[in-house]
Structure formats: C-alpha cells, structure tokens
Write an enzyme that holds these catalytic residues in place. Structure first.
Site: not given
Length: 494
Positions: A79-80, A240
């Site tokens: 992520q991110h 994820d």
C-alpha cells in the site's frame, strides 16, 4: 483444468500463484526478490524497472502449460507507494514506499493548511501520516519540481502492475483509501486535500472503479511478454492488506486478520465506515465492498530480524532461545522502532531494549521480548477495535510470524483470542486470485464474496493456538509495563 492467478508485490519480493479453483489448490508459484533503497533520513524507495523485472522473472518461472489455463488475474500490492509517471508512462522518480518517513514536514504543511488534525480526519477518515501517498506527492512537488511539472499518472504499486497488464489507468476504493487523498465515507477523492497539494492534482488522479469491476483485460503486449492469455480479465485488485483480507476470508464481521511480516497489521471487515485514527485505526475501504479499519506498525519481523542478527542466530535458533524464557521475558522489553513508527506516530522513533538487570540480561529474554513486542503493538489495535464495538471471535494469522509455533502461542496469549492459520500460504497472492475468480464469476451473474471465500479459504487446524489462562494473566501485566515505557520514551521522538 481451470485456474486463476494472483500476483503479490511486496516490499521484499514479488510472488505469483496459479490457483486451480476446481481442486481448491495452488498448483504452481514463483517469486522474485526486490531491492530497497534505504537512507538515514528515512528514505525507503524502489524503482519501476524492478517491478517490471519482477513480472518478467515470475511469469518466466511458471510453466507455459499452466499459464495457458489462466482465466483471470488479480493483483495485490504494498500500500501507499507513489509511482509517478509522465505522459509516456516513464517513471519521473523512484517509488517512495509505505515505510518511507522522509515526508514529516509535508505532513505538517498539509495538516496545517487543512485546519489541523480534526479537519483532516473529517475530510479523509484518517490522519495525514508519512506512510500515506499524499505527502509523497507533495514531497515530489517541493523537492523535484521539474519531475512534478511532467507528472501525468499517479499510481500505487498494484495499480502500476494493473496498468502493465492492461494499459488501463484506474484505481479501486480499497487502495485509494490509503492515499490520504480519498474520502473513505463518501468513496470519492477529497478536493480539499488535493487542492492543498496542487490545484491541478485532482484531474491527474485515476478513474475510480467498483471492486467487482475489472481493471481491464490482458493486452496483446502483456500476453506476449509474460506468456499469459490475451483478453482475460484483470480484477480491480487492491492493497496487500485488502487482498490479505480476501485470502483469509475477512470479508464479514466476526473475526480479525493479523499479518506479521516486515510490518504488522491488524484489520477487520465492517459494513459501515468506522475509524479511530487517534488510536491507530485507519478508516480504509475494503476491496470487496464495505470497509476495513486497520492498524499498521512499521516494525514487526524487523525487530526479530535485528535481534536475530545481533546474536547471529537463524530463525529456528531464535525461536529455540526465546522458548527458554518465561512469558514477559522477566521484565525485559524491546521498543521495536528500528524504522521509526507509524502506530504510535513516531516517524523519528528509535529502538531500545529496556528493563535489563543483572539477573535478567540474557539472550533468551531478549529474544523472547523481540517476539512479544510486535504483538504488544497489535494489542493496542485490538483494544481500539473493541471500543468501536467489535466482538472478534478469533484472529486469522498470516505473514512470516505465522510460521512460528512459539509466536502463534505468544499472539494467542497476548491477544487472549484463538489464533487460526489459513491452510494455503501466500494469503495476499491467494486473495488476488480469489478476487480474480469473483470478478470472473460476476461477469456471468452476481456472486457473493463471503460465500466464495467460505468455499476457497480453509484453515490448518494443526497450526491453531488457544490462549492459556496463566499466560494471559502474565501478559496483561507485561503489556501494562510496555505501555508505561512507551509513554515515557515517546516524548523523546516527537
């Protein structure tokens, strides 16, 4: 044979699984390691060419015969991370990752411009934290203005793989909710936050799609490059943790998933938007509809790996040494902030070993304390979940930590909940495969994701761990001491 494929792009590696959905088994899998750029200022970055290479290597390791059977693909990604591309799809800079803490100043500037923490939470359901995507975009504007001026596409790691497979520029709600640009309650981009970063940012963001919708179809170019069928659907995919929720069956109320990998996460499904940012619970959306309140720590197996390296032990030796110590490690505590920390929000945090005396200073206590510290951080998230009305029945454990019988028992005792482990490993990649199957089935009529997960996600009862009453009591005391030390050291790093 009928199969679907799941791709999981993690921090340390990329993995691909081919799942036979008639026999309910993974028939083949492959992996490729990922490098990491790490600097003392908190920089943690990767390169798009590493992602490109990962796809090539992983698919090249799979048999041509099995690849021909793939009917749909689903992608899970860390992520991110911010993937900045120009109009031709070329990377303008490295990918700043979820564990990058070099954007503390950008977080403060965005928060102040928005009107403070409360205003940011009202706009997003989350605080503005260094791990999220928004401050990374602002960092690029402030530190690499020429690159920002050429910015055309803003992608997350899993979106980048979707784009490589399909050529389509889209994003689904789950991963979008981890950007700090997205109103998780309304399921739309936050114009307020986007405009603070740049007046033209909103128009650069991708089209949002429903989790049931395909991101696109495998292009002719991707088919030729990877040896997979052209024209098959690529599902929306997700972060994820969102795909880990699918891969563990966390798509309905009643239990939580805990991931013990490089980072530690604890999350549960909710039919309504809920969050408690002050206590570390981010207000994310799920990638199956609904919401996925989530706690994330940046140091889970990070702590055990550093302690293992310090004593020059392998994983089994660390577990064996830790098993010699009692619950609570005779008062020894590890504050595991080797990479700074996200929960609690201490990006400048430092790790320490404390509580040492002439009587308790030994390898066994320090080894066990490193295992316990990761779970103590999760315990705070469990307390926050319960305050929000969650009544979890069990925790489904995934990640490297789930492979350790000792760590499973420590988790059961600290959390005072039964621990269950999925029968098939690679939960995020499997989640991608099951979401791909969901997408495939939804093309021929409505398919219920909870029923699909009940059919395909099985548990390995031999790896179950149940709380032991005397251990629970000992850990309640140790957890209280952990919180005392945490309160004492936190001001040093704020």
């Amino acid at each position: 044979m009928k199969t679907v494929a799941g791709i999981d792009l993690g921090t340390q590696s990329m993995k691909v699984v081919i799942y036979d959905y008639e026999k309910h088994e993974i028939i083949e899998k492959s992996s490729c390691p990922m490098d990491l750029i790490s600097e003392a200022d908190g920089t943690r970055e990767q390169k798009t060419e590493w992602f490109d290479k990962g796809l090539e290597v992983c698919f090249s390791k799979l048999s041509a015969e099995n690849k021909k059977t793939i009917e749909a693909i689903g992608v899970s990604g860390q992520q991110h991370g911010f993937v900045p591309l120009d109009k031709d799809g070329k990377a303008l800079y490295n990918i700043k990752l979820w564990c990058d803490t070099a954007t503390i100043e950008e977080c403060k500037l965005i928060t102040d411009s928005a009107g403070g923490d409360a205003a940011v939470v009202a706009a997003l359901g989350n605080l503005m934290l260094p791990g999220f995507t928004a401050p990374k975009i602002f960092w690029l504007k402030r530190h690499k203005p020429e690159a920002f001026a050429a910015l055309k596409y803003i992608m997350l790691p899993h979106d980048y793989l979707n784009w490589k497979l399909t050529g389509e520029y889209v994003m689904e709600y789950g991963d979008a909710s981890g950007t700090a640009l997205f109103d998780s309650k309304k399921r739309e981009w936050s114009k307020k936050i986007c405009d603070i970063i740049d007046a033209g940012l909103l128009e650069k963001l991708p089209k949002l799609i429903e989790p049931t919708a395909p991101a696109g179809k495998v292009s002719a170019a991707a088919s030729e490059a990877y040896g997979i069928p052209a024209g098959i659907p690529v599902s929306a995919g997700g972060g994820d943790n969102m795909m880990g929720a699918v891969g563990t069956g966390t798509v309905a109320d009643g239990f939580l998933t805990m991931s013990m990998g490089t980072s530690g996460t604890l999350y549960g499904y909710s039919d309504k938007p809920i969050a408690d940012p002050a206590n570390g619970l981010s207000g994310f959306c799920s990638s199956t509809g609904g919401w996925l309140p989530l706690l994330c720590t940046m140091n889970c197996t990070v702590a055990t790996e550093f302690v293992r390296g310090l004593f020059q032990m392998d994983v089994k030796e660390l577990d064996g040494e830790a098993a010699k110590a009692p619950c609570g490690s005779e008062g020894v505590l590890v504050m595991p902030f080797f990479n700074g920390e996200r929960t609690p929000n201490l990006p400048n945090g430092r790790a320490s070993i404390t509580g040492l005396t002439s009587a308790n200073t030994n390898r066994a206590n320090i080894a066990r304390a490193s295992l316990e510290s990761a779970v103590f951080a999760m315990r705070g998230g469990l307390d926050a979940f319960r305050k929000l009305g969650f009544q979890p029945k069990e925790i489904r454990l995934i990640g490297g930590g789930s492979k350790s019988p000792l760590w499973r028992q420590i988790a059961a005792d600290i959390m005072n909940l039964p621990i269950r482990v999925p029968a098939l490993d690679e939960a995020a990649a499997l989640g991608g495969a099951v979401q791909a199957l969901w997408c495939l089935k939804n093309q021929n009529g409505k398919c219920d994701i909870a029923e699909l997960c009940a059919e395909h996600i099985k548990l390995d009862e031999s790896k179950s761990a149940n709380p032991i009453a005397e251990n629970v009591a000992a850990y309640d005391k140790a957890y209280a001491e952990y919180n005392k030390v945490l309160a004492a050291v936190s001001p040093l790093y704020e």
